[in-house]
Design a protein around this motif. Structure first.
Motif, PDB file in Angstrom:
ATOM      1  N   VAL A   1      50.782  12.424  45.975  1.00 22.92           N
ATOM      2  CA  VAL A   1      50.318  13.651  46.634  1.00 22.92           C
ATOM      3  C   VAL A   1      51.468  14.637  46.781  1.00 22.92           C
ATOM      4  O   VAL A   1      51.317  15.835  46.499  1.00 22.92           O
ATOM      5  N   ARG A   2      52.620  14.156  47.195  1.00 24.51           N
ATOM      6  CA  ARG A   2      53.777  15.036  47.387  1.00 24.51           C
ATOM      7  C   ARG A   2      54.222  15.666  46.074  1.00 24.51           C
ATOM      8  O   ARG A   2      54.503  16.870  46.008  1.00 24.51           O
TER       9      ARG A   2
ATOM     10  N   ARG B   1      52.452  16.022  43.190  1.00 25.34           N
ATOM     11  CA  ARG B   1      51.432  16.892  42.599  1.00 25.34           C
ATOM     12  C   ARG B   1      51.366  18.242  43.311  1.00 25.34           C
ATOM     13  O   ARG B   1      51.040  19.259  42.700  1.00 25.34           O
ATOM     14  N   SER B   2      51.661  18.245  44.614  1.00 27.45           N
ATOM     15  CA  SER B   2      51.629  19.494  45.376  1.00 27.45           C
ATOM     16  C   SER B   2      52.980  20.192  45.384  1.00 27.45           C
ATOM     17  O   SER B   2      53.135  21.225  46.052  1.00 27.45           O
ATOM     18  N   LYS B   3      53.955  19.615  44.649  1.00 31.17           N
ATOM     19  CA  LYS B   3      55.315  20.168  44.609  1.00 31.17           C
ATOM     20  C   LYS B   3      55.906  20.290  46.011  1.00 31.17           C
ATOM     21  O   LYS B   3      56.579  21.278  46.350  1.00 31.17           O
TER      22      LYS B   3
ATOM     23  N   ARG C   1      54.401  20.705  48.845  1.00 36.50           N
ATOM     24  CA  ARG C   1      53.680  21.522  49.827  1.00 36.50           C
ATOM     25  C   ARG C   1      52.812  20.683  50.753  1.00 36.50           C
ATOM     26  O   ARG C   1      52.497  21.105  51.863  1.00 36.50           O
ATOM     27  N   ILE C   2      52.393  19.510  50.273  1.00 31.40           N
ATOM     28  CA  ILE C   2      51.520  18.661  51.080  1.00 31.40           C
ATOM     29  C   ILE C   2      52.204  17.323  51.329  1.00 31.40           C
ATOM     30  O   ILE C   2      52.640  16.648  50.395  1.00 31.40           O
TER      31      ILE C   2
ATOM     32  N   TRP D   1      43.959   8.457  44.012  1.00 32.28           N
ATOM     33  CA  TRP D   1      45.143   8.955  43.312  1.00 32.28           C
ATOM     34  C   TRP D   1      45.264   8.306  41.944  1.00 32.28           C
ATOM     35  O   TRP D   1      44.664   7.279  41.663  1.00 32.28           O
TER      36      TRP D   1
ATOM     37  N   GLN E   1      46.726  22.283  60.325  1.00 31.47           N
ATOM     38  CA  GLN E   1      46.089  22.006  59.039  1.00 31.47           C
ATOM     39  C   GLN E   1      44.601  22.323  59.095  1.00 31.47           C
ATOM     40  O   GLN E   1      43.953  22.114  60.116  1.00 31.47           O
TER      41      GLN E   1
END
Length: 208
Positions: free
Chosen positions: A28-29, A31-33, A35-36, A102, A166
């Motif tokens: 997740v981290r 793939r979101s670069k 941001r998430i 994922w 969020q």
């Protein structure tokens, strides 16, 4: 064959759950670069049904979590009034939730569409619950196939952790709608999108 190179296994040991947790959060981290940032608690994984996708070498390359035990994680972010209204119409024992989906970057869209997602849908339907809760889902085919549209229970700031600032969207699928959603997305990704890309490429060549 795609299916011959990948297989599923239940994630049951503490070490395997920790590996699943780490790889999911890292995925997740990345793939979101950055941001998430998200996390899934080990205590939650202990009471949920965790399934891993493994490649031919036995490496964990994807997976998902289905939970039917109370409390349901995805009901937590809802404001109390919204949650109470939903549960008054749909008691918690009639529901399950799908989270922590994922796949590793090396896993192709074809493997995701033809291996990972069919297993997800199959396992969700086999739970025998009237509704399957999901988080932040957006199906681009909804305007064409209305029957596949999930019910959006809530969209807004999460009520359980306001300090995070969020926004979340929580959806409810029926066994039928999650099956049809999968089918429409396969049509989109494997048929419509390649055709659209080819059309754009041809138009670009013509205008040169």
């Amino acid at each position: 064959m795609i299916r011959g190179r990948h297989h599923f296994e239940p994630i049951e040991s503490s070490s395997a759950r920790r590996s699943f947790k780490h790889r999911y959060e890292t995925c997740v981290r990345e793939r979101s670069k950055g941001r998430i940032e998200t996390t899934v608690e080990e205590a939650y994984l202990e009471r949920a049904r965790v399934t891993g996708l493994f490649d031919a070498r036995g490496e964990l390359v994807g997976g998902f979590v289905i939970n039917a035990t109370s409390p349901l994680l995805l009901l937590g972010p809802l404001p109390p009034a919204v949650r109470e209204d939903w549960l008054a119409r749909h008691p918690e024992p009639t529901q399950c939730e799908l989270v922590a989906i994922w796949k590793a970057p090396a896993i192709s869209q074809a493997v995701s569409a033809m291996v990972l997602w069919p297993r997800i849908v199959h396992d969700c339907v086999r739970m025998g619950r009237s509704h399957i809760l999901g988080l932040g889902y957006d199906n681009r085919m909804n305007e064409i196939y209305g029957i596949a549209r999930p019910v959006r229970i809530y969209a807004g700031p999460r009520a359980d952790k306001p300090q995070l600032q969020q926004h979340v969207s929580v959806y409810a699928f029926t066994p039928l709608s999650i099956t049809l959603t999968y089918c429409t997305n396969v049509v989109t990704e494997l048929l419509f999108e390649p055709a659209r890309r080819m059309a754009r490429k041809l138009r670009a060549q013509v205008t040169r």
